[in-house]
Each structure stands twice: as structure tokens, then as C-alpha cells.
Design an enzyme around this catalytic site. Sequence first.
Site, PDB file in Angstrom:
ATOM      1  N   CYS A  32       0.842  -1.184   0.000  1.00  0.00           N
ATOM      2  CA  CYS A  32       0.000   0.000   0.000  1.00  0.00           C
ATOM      3  C   CYS A  32       0.884   1.243   0.000  1.00  0.00           C
ATOM      4  O   CYS A  32       1.837   1.349   0.766  1.00  0.00           O
ATOM      5  CB  CYS A  32      -0.884  -0.028   1.243  1.00  0.00           C
ATOM      6  SG  CYS A  32      -1.722   1.526   1.530  1.00  0.00           S
ATOM      7  N   GLN A  78      -1.209   8.935  16.713  1.00  0.00           N
ATOM      8  CA  GLN A  78      -1.506   9.443  15.376  1.00  0.00           C
ATOM      9  C   GLN A  78      -0.643   8.727  14.336  1.00  0.00           C
ATOM     10  O   GLN A  78       0.556   8.547  14.543  1.00  0.00           O
ATOM     11  CB  GLN A  78      -1.265  10.947  15.311  1.00  0.00           C
ATOM     12  CG  GLN A  78      -2.319  11.756  16.063  1.00  0.00           C
ATOM     13  CD  GLN A  78      -3.672  11.782  15.352  1.00  0.00           C
ATOM     14  OE1 GLN A  78      -3.869  11.124  14.323  1.00  0.00           O
ATOM     15  NE2 GLN A  78      -4.605  12.522  15.910  1.00  0.00           N
ATOM     16  N   GLU A 105      -8.172   9.095  29.906  1.00  0.00           N
ATOM     17  CA  GLU A 105      -8.236   8.175  28.768  1.00  0.00           C
ATOM     18  C   GLU A 105      -8.867   6.869  29.254  1.00  0.00           C
ATOM     19  O   GLU A 105      -8.655   6.448  30.376  1.00  0.00           O
ATOM     20  CB  GLU A 105      -6.795   7.958  28.264  1.00  0.00           C
ATOM     21  CG  GLU A 105      -6.551   6.716  27.454  1.00  0.00           C
ATOM     22  CD  GLU A 105      -7.311   6.678  26.136  1.00  0.00           C
ATOM     23  OE1 GLU A 105      -7.362   7.701  25.418  1.00  0.00           O
ATOM     24  OE2 GLU A 105      -7.876   5.606  25.842  1.00  0.00           O
ATOM     25  N   CYS A 150     -11.399  14.440  14.163  1.00  0.00           N
ATOM     26  CA  CYS A 150     -11.212  13.827  12.846  1.00  0.00           C
ATOM     27  C   CYS A 150     -12.557  13.700  12.144  1.00  0.00           C
ATOM     28  O   CYS A 150     -12.670  13.036  11.135  1.00  0.00           O
ATOM     29  CB  CYS A 150     -10.519  12.479  12.977  1.00  0.00           C
ATOM     30  SG  CYS A 150     -11.409  11.351  14.045  1.00  0.00           S
TER      31      CYS A 150
END
Length: 453
Positions: free
Chosen positions: A159, A283, A333, A408
Site C-alpha cells: 500500500c 496518530q 483516557e 477527525c
Amino acid sequence: MHTKNEIVTLTIQDITHEGMGVGHTEDGMAVLVPRTAVGDELQVRLVKVNRRFAYGRIERILSPSPHRIEPDCPVSHRCGGCVFRHVSYAAELQYKERFVQENLRRLGGWQGQVEPILPSPKVDGYRNKAQYPIRLQRGQVTAGFFAPRSHEVVDCRNCRLQPKDFGEILEQVLEFAEEAGLVPYQEETGTGDLRHVYLRCGEQTGEKMVCLVVNGTCLPHAQALVERLTRFDPRIVSIQVNFNTKNTNVILGPHTQVLYGKGTIMDRLCGLEFDLSPHAFYQVNNMAAQMLYQLAAQYAQLSGKETLLDLYCGAGTIGLSMANQCARVIGVEIIPQAVENAKINAKRNGVENAEFYCGDAAQAALMLQEQQIRPDVVILDPPRKGCEDTLLETIVEMAPDRIVYISCNSATLARDCKRLTELGYQLERCRPVDLFPRTSHVECVVLMSKVKE
Ligand code: SAH
């Protein structure tokens, strides 16, 4: 009335958040057509007609958009990951900036202008993580990516979004699997051994992690895998096996065993060092993420005195990168391993003013509020579905001067900004950052500030 298989002529005027072109028939019905570009004049075959809009397929390009380029991936039309392989990167950036702007206006009721989108420094090979499903399809071992909305794996071992050596490491693992007699997993029956090959690398350090996700409780011939991989690439510093025997599309199971090296790899981000376990969110585009975090820091306008609440903090990256600009960082978190990583990351970087809690953001915020903690700045970086209403309400009660919202998904971002606006904040600035070139995804940062009474 339009019907299936009818051919219509139209010009593409806009691109949706999923990367589909939008044009209108003569009588005004919207038609969504994949793999098109703004300005394309097309003959389109309608493949699905709904009441208010239709899906179409290109039948003939009458006049191509100047945005078009030759796609450079043989499977992009099937894998569905890169919806923008056929347009220039400059055009893609325009489309992304426009749909963030549109969402904030339409769904967020914001009249302001987004700042120009920040492009990714790398357009290919930018990803530091890949999770290849391994399946047996039509008698062939298939490794690659799930086709959109399907359980079919499109074979793709090289990819363009991944670093080149990921494909080579994948081949090594597949050769090992064949030698060790490991059979690809079969979802229908829940049988087979190898479900996923998970690779992660530290962009700045070159450290690599290989993690095999298996349908079982041990990995036979593990030593042979370790010998093969360490011989193949000495920068593979962590080899792990994760056990997932559930019939689920969640990739990782709860238990992981380290076969070789460390349980984490290290990467550098914004001048700090981060240890990352397979479970920790990080990320995928390191260089663009640094731009994103720098922008978030700029929006946060820290003077050194603030208490910063970093909600949805993952391995602590954002809060830790700002710790030297404020008095105190509190991170929250939900994934325990990520919280562990965050604590270790604080220590590793000599950060002494950061604390991390494991829990749901909304509940943790309530708890902090009960403890009379009053953050000056709140960072929000939730998953795609955005924030719960109760969380937004709690934050408003804590009355921070500024909220920096990283997202996002500009649709849920716009929804949440609208809610915060109703609750007494105003949207000051917004800037998209392209962390995911060639795909339909785009990140953005928003600054909201408390309206003074
Ligand atoms: N800020 C981090 C991670 C952002 S991704 C970074 O930039 O790297 C979103 C994170 O939210 C993930 O780590 C996910 O595990 C976490 N998360 C998801 N739901 C949550 C919830 N209800 N409460 C707290 N954290 C949550």
C-alpha cells in the site's frame, strides 16, 4: 422520475465527506458518483435511485476535470481507502478545506472562515501503522484491507500509504505462517489461526513492532518467527502475539505476549519520546501530527500558569507536549494500557506536572468538577462520534477560558461546537490539518472561548 440504469449527463460540482462527487440532473436531483473530480462532465449510469438523490457510476467522461491525475495504485478503486488517488493533492486539499468549512457553517451555524488547510509533509508512505487482515479467499492467502462495507479482503501488500518495508515484513510473516502451518482465520466458522498482522514503526526512531493477532492461546513455532524477523530487519525491536478468539471485527484481543524485545516501541513527537504499546492510540502520520499539536498549542495560548485538562488523551501526547507551557496537566483516557503508556511517557520525558487517569471522559470530568478542579484550558480529542452532551455540560460548568477541540470528524465537531455555543462559548478559530492524504479523512482544530458576561 428517474430509474435505475438510466443514463444522465451532469457536471460534478462538489465532493462529499466520503470523497464522492456530487452533480445534479437537469431536473435538479443530486447524484453521487465515486472517483470523480469537481469539473468533470460525465455521462453517469444511475445504480441506485432514492427519493431525493441517486448513486451513479461513470459511464463516460465527456470532459475531464483539470484536477484529474492518473491513479498510481492498481487497487485503489476496490480497497476504498484512497478516495482521492485520481486527483492532484492540491485539489484534494481544496475539497477537504471546503467540507470542513461547509460542516461548520451548516451543522455548526458558524459564520466565520476556516484558516487555510495545512498539508501533510508526506503524501505517500506517511502511515506508521498497518493492520493487515489475513484471510483465505478462493483458496488463496489474502492480505491487505477490507473493501468498504464488506468482509472481503482486497489483496494489497504494498500500500502506498505505508512505508515500503511494511510490505516486506508482511511477506516475511506470511512465509513464516506457511512454514509453521498457520492457516488464515475464517470469520464464518471462527476457525483458522492467523487473523491480522499488525505493524507499527517509530517514524523518527526507525524502531519497528510486529504483532501477530492469532485465534488461539499460543503461537506455535514462535522462536522461528523471532529468528526470521530479527535476521530480516534488526530495527524490529518488538515482536508480540495478541490473542483474539472472539467473533468480532475488533482487531486486538485483551491479551498480548511479548515474544522478543520490548512490549513497546519508541517514537519522538514534538521533541518528546513516547513509548507505544500495540493498544495505545497514536496518530498515524507523525510529521503532520506534530503540526496538528503545534497548532493546538498555539490555540491554547498557554502562559505557564494554567491547569490544562487533556480529555481523550491516549498515550498522553498532546498534554505532555504542552506540559512545559502550563502549570499542571490532567489527562483522561479510557484504555488502561494507553494510560500506563502516558504515565511512563511523562516519567521518560522528565515531566513532573502531569497526572493521568483511566476512565470515561464524561465521568472523569464530573469527578474532577466535584473536586473543585478548575481547568483554564480543556483539550478535547474524542473519537469520531464526538463528545457526549453530559461531558460538554460538565466542561461548561468548569468554565475554562478556552476549549481546544481536535477532531477527525468535522460533522460531530460542528454539532458539539454548536452545543458549546448555546452554552456560552464562541468559536474563534478553526483550521483543518491533513493527516490522512489520499483518504477522505481530515483532522481539524477549533478554538472556542468563553463569552465574557
Ligand atoms: N489525544 C490522543 C488520542 C486521541 S484518539 C492523541 O492525540 O494521540 C481518542 C482517544 O479517546 C483514544 O485513545 C480512545 O481510547 C479514547 N477514548 C474513547 N472513548 C473514550 C471515553 N469515553 N473516555 C475517555 N477516552 C476515550
